[in-house]
Every structure is written in structure tokens, then in C-alpha cells.
Design a protein around this motif. Structure first.
Motif, PDB file in Angstrom:
ATOM      1  N   ASP A 189      -3.586  -2.665   8.550  1.00  0.00           N
ATOM      2  CA  ASP A 189      -2.889  -3.271   9.692  1.00  0.00           C
ATOM      3  C   ASP A 189      -3.587  -2.918  11.007  1.00  0.00           C
ATOM      4  OD1 ASP A 189      -1.070  -4.447   8.049  1.00  0.00           O
ATOM      5  OD2 ASP A 189       0.656  -3.224   8.641  1.00  0.00           O
ATOM      6  N   ALA A 190      -4.175  -1.725  11.065  1.00  0.00           N
ATOM      7  CA  ALA A 190      -4.872  -1.294  12.280  1.00  0.00           C
ATOM      8  C   ALA A 190      -6.115  -2.129  12.540  1.00  0.00           C
ATOM      9  CB  ALA A 190      -5.259   0.181  12.156  1.00  0.00           C
ATOM     10  N   TRP A 191      -6.673  -2.763  11.488  1.00  0.00           N
ATOM     11  CA  TRP A 191      -7.868  -3.581  11.670  1.00  0.00           C
ATOM     12  C   TRP A 191      -7.579  -4.811  12.526  1.00  0.00           C
ATOM     13  CZ3 TRP A 191     -11.375  -3.917   6.701  1.00  0.00           C
ATOM     14  CH2 TRP A 191     -11.538  -2.623   6.158  1.00  0.00           C
ATOM     15  N   PRO A 230      -4.620 -13.499  -1.137  1.00  0.00           N
ATOM     16  CA  PRO A 230      -4.221 -12.293  -0.411  1.00  0.00           C
ATOM     17  C   PRO A 230      -5.408 -11.497   0.139  1.00  0.00           C
ATOM     18  CG  PRO A 230      -4.198 -11.835  -2.743  1.00  0.00           C
ATOM     19  CD  PRO A 230      -4.626 -13.275  -2.607  1.00  0.00           C
ATOM     20  N   TYR A 231      -6.620 -12.075   0.112  1.00  0.00           N
ATOM     21  CA  TYR A 231      -7.822 -11.316   0.428  1.00  0.00           C
ATOM     22  C   TYR A 231      -8.333 -11.583   1.849  1.00  0.00           C
ATOM     23  CZ  TYR A 231      -7.669 -10.747  -4.607  1.00  0.00           C
ATOM     24  OH  TYR A 231      -7.251 -10.466  -5.875  1.00  0.00           O
ATOM     25  N   TRP A 232      -9.038 -10.580   2.366  1.00  0.00           N
ATOM     26  CA  TRP A 232      -9.684 -10.684   3.674  1.00  0.00           C
ATOM     27  C   TRP A 232     -11.200 -10.592   3.502  1.00  0.00           C
ATOM     28  CZ3 TRP A 232      -6.792  -6.709   7.328  1.00  0.00           C
ATOM     29  CH2 TRP A 232      -5.478  -7.138   7.510  1.00  0.00           C
ATOM     30  N   PHE A 233     -11.910 -11.405   4.279  1.00  0.00           N
ATOM     31  CA  PHE A 233     -13.367 -11.274   4.422  1.00  0.00           C
ATOM     32  C   PHE A 233     -13.598 -10.700   5.812  1.00  0.00           C
ATOM     33  CE2 PHE A 233     -17.640 -12.944   5.438  1.00  0.00           C
ATOM     34  CZ  PHE A 233     -18.338 -12.420   4.354  1.00  0.00           C
ATOM     35  N   TYR A 290     -10.314  -2.494  -3.442  1.00  0.00           N
ATOM     36  CA  TYR A 290      -9.092  -1.705  -3.267  1.00  0.00           C
ATOM     37  C   TYR A 290      -9.325  -0.362  -2.563  1.00  0.00           C
ATOM     38  CZ  TYR A 290      -7.800  -5.015  -6.930  1.00  0.00           C
ATOM     39  OH  TYR A 290      -7.587  -6.160  -7.646  1.00  0.00           O
ATOM     40  N   GLY A 291     -10.578   0.031  -2.432  1.00  0.00           N
ATOM     41  CA  GLY A 291     -10.861   1.316  -1.796  1.00  0.00           C
ATOM     42  C   GLY A 291     -10.500   2.498  -2.659  1.00  0.00           C
ATOM     43  N   ALA A 292     -10.424   2.284  -3.988  1.00  0.00           N
ATOM     44  CA  ALA A 292     -10.029   3.354  -4.893  1.00  0.00           C
ATOM     45  C   ALA A 292     -10.620   3.107  -6.276  1.00  0.00           C
ATOM     46  CB  ALA A 292      -8.508   3.426  -4.994  1.00  0.00           C
ATOM     47  N   PRO A 329      -6.098  -6.322   1.452  1.00  0.00           N
ATOM     48  CA  PRO A 329      -5.508  -5.431   2.452  1.00  0.00           C
ATOM     49  C   PRO A 329      -4.215  -4.793   1.957  1.00  0.00           C
ATOM     50  CG  PRO A 329      -5.106  -7.716   3.025  1.00  0.00           C
ATOM     51  CD  PRO A 329      -6.049  -7.736   1.863  1.00  0.00           C
ATOM     52  N   ASP A 330      -3.941  -3.636   2.509  1.00  0.00           N
ATOM     53  CA  ASP A 330      -2.739  -2.891   2.152  1.00  0.00           C
ATOM     54  C   ASP A 330      -2.335  -2.057   3.362  1.00  0.00           C
ATOM     55  OD1 ASP A 330      -0.796  -1.189   1.172  1.00  0.00           O
ATOM     56  OD2 ASP A 330      -1.853  -0.752  -0.695  1.00  0.00           O
TER      57      ASP A 330
END
Length: 274
Positions: free
Chosen positions: A166-168, A214-217, A125-127, A159-160
Motif C-alpha cells: 500500500d505504501a508503494w 490481482p497483479y501489479w507491474f 510473493y516475496g517469500a 500486492p499484499d
């Protein structure tokens, strides 16, 4: 004559001792997890495999060779030490489960229970805690080649758009590699040698949206050109930079997603975490 022979043997012994001491001082020995790390040529000989959300077995390769390349930070597999879950015990790395929209992994055993602990929230989550302020996603695998100021990283994230993901994929092109549908984004490399806020920036971002989740690798290459001066960057050693780029592409090609049979984890307890 005997005196001269003894003197000669003594001098030879001292010379050998000096040589061995010199070698010991110039060749550092590295242990990782109690295992001697033997240096080798730069390659992708490290492999990781784990069950993911009871839908897929996710596998990929990682950098190997130089002793300063660290292992990926996936959790260990506690199911190897207990009975009752043969499908989980046979996996090299610990499985990740999703419970109520959050990722967990086997983390502790307290007979007769196995506790599930939340996967490190900075990575997913980056947090910390997961609902706290966003501080940036942490990579499961990462290494920086400081002589060419180029780094490779592997992420597994939720992702969120509010966190900039989204920029990725903005402007990314769909690419099929080893049967998997990736989104590849290429960004021109720039010189960050005079930038005091960041050392490099992404130049390749590969995003695999894991189906039915809902996940990204993500596999990412970051770098700095280094300009034309003496600052480190890709310009200092174009051959090595090209080698690292090729290794990233090999890592992308190594990724596998295999469907798996779900395992009943209803007997596992969740360990309270932030």
C-alpha cells in the motif's frame, strides 16, 4: 644487410605481439548465454514480451549498452520446442498462466506431458515458499549504476497490504502513458552514504495495475544523493543521473498490454512445488 632486415622483422613481430597481449588484458570479453556481448552506448534496446494469465501480452524495454547490465530473468519458452501450441510457440519469452490463483510457467517436457512449474515465489510473493515469511520482492530486471548509486528495477508482484505494498501507491498520482493508466509516486532523494543499513531508497515508483488480474507491474528508480563529500551518489554526476531518469521514463512509455485469445492448457500437468 639481410641480418639487419631479419632483426627488424623480429622486433616488429615482438612489438605486435606485445600490443595484442596488452589489448587482450585490458579488454575483457563477456559472454551471456553463449552469445558474445558487444558493449554499446547506454540505451533501452533490450525488449521482452510474454503472455500473461491468458488475458494479456505484456511487453516492455530494458536497459542495454554496458556489458555489466544483465538480462531480465523471465523464463524461457519451452513451447518453441514442441508442437500443438502454435500460439504459445511464437512468443519470444515463456508464457505465465494462473491456475487456482497461482502463477505457473512451462518448465519441463516429459513426453507426452509438458509440466507447469510455479513461477519463482520470491518475485511474485516475496517469500519462499509462497506462504512463508515475507522477505521482500525480488525484481525480474535490475541494475545499479554504482558511480551514481542509482538503480532501476522491474517487478511483477501480487500486492499484499500486509507486505507493505500500500505504501508503494500512497500519495501516488494517476498518469496516462502510452494509453496505460499508471500510478506514479515521487519521493525526494536523500543521502544514504552514511547509512549502514541501506544504500539507497526509492525515488520514483511506477505501478501499473494489470486489468482483470490481482497483479501489479512495477518500474522503480532508487538512489542516494551522495551528499557533498566523495561518496558515490547522484550529485557526483548529475548529467548521468538525469540520463538514467530519462531512460526509466522511456521504459515506462515502452510498456504495452495487448488482449490475447486464451489457449486451452488443460492437457498440461502441474509440477509439485512449494
Amino acid at each position: 644487410m639481410m641480418h639487419l632486415l631479419r632483426t627488424f622483422k623480429t622486433l616488429m613481430a615482438l612489438a605486435l605481439l606485445t600490443l595484442l597481449t596488452s589489448c587482450a588484458e585490458t579488454h575483457e570479453v563477456t559472454y551471456r548465454g553463449g552469445v558474445l556481448v558487444v558493449p554499446g552506448p547506454l540505451a533501452i534496446q533490450s525488449h521482452y514480451t510474454f503472455r500473461f494469465v491468458d488475458k494479456w501480452r505484456l511487453s516492455h524495454a530494458w536497459l542495454s549498452g554496458p556489458v555489466d547490465i544483465a538480462n531480465c530473468k523471465y523464463g524461457g519458452n519451452v513451447f518453441k520446442r514442441i508442437g500443438g501450441f502454435p500460439a504459445l510457440a511464437n512468443e519470444p519469452n515463456g508464457p505465465m498462466f494462473e491456475v487456482n490463483g497461482r502463477l505457473y510457467e512451462g518448465a519441463a517436457i516429459s513426453t507426452p506431458y509438458i509440466y507447469l512449474s510455479a513461477v519463482t515465489t520470491e518475485k511474485i510473493y516475496g517469500a519462499y515458499p509462497s506462504t512463508g515469511p515475507f522477505k521482500g520482492y525480488s525484481a525480474y530486471c535490475t541494475h545499479t549504476f554504482q558511480d551514481i548509486w542509482t538503480g532501476a528495477s522491474v517487478f511483477l508482484i501480487k500486492p499484499d497490504p500486509a507486505k507493505g505494498t500500500d505504501a508503494w501507491i500512497a500519495g501516488a498520482k494517476p498518469v496516462v502513458v502510452s494509453g496505460l493508466q499508471w500510478l506514479r509516486k515521487d519521493i525526494p532523494i536523500e543521502d544514504y552514504s552514511q547509512n549502514h543499513k541501506q544504500w539507497a531508497a526509492p525515488i520514483e515508483i511506477w505501478v501499473l495495475k494489470i486489468p482483470e488480474t490481482p497483479y501489479w507491474f512495477v518500474m522503480r528508480l532508487s538512489g542516494s544523493s551522495g551528499g557533498t563529500g566523495t561518496a558515490p551518489g547522484s550529485n557526483r554526476n548529475p548529467e548521468k543521473f538525469a540520463r538514467v531518469v530519462d531512460l526509466l521514463h522511456q521504459m515506462v512509455a515502452s510498456v504495452k498490454l495487448e488482449p490475447i485469445t486464451p489457449v486451452d492448457i488443460s492437457t498440461l500437468r502441474i509440477k509439485p512445488t512449494p
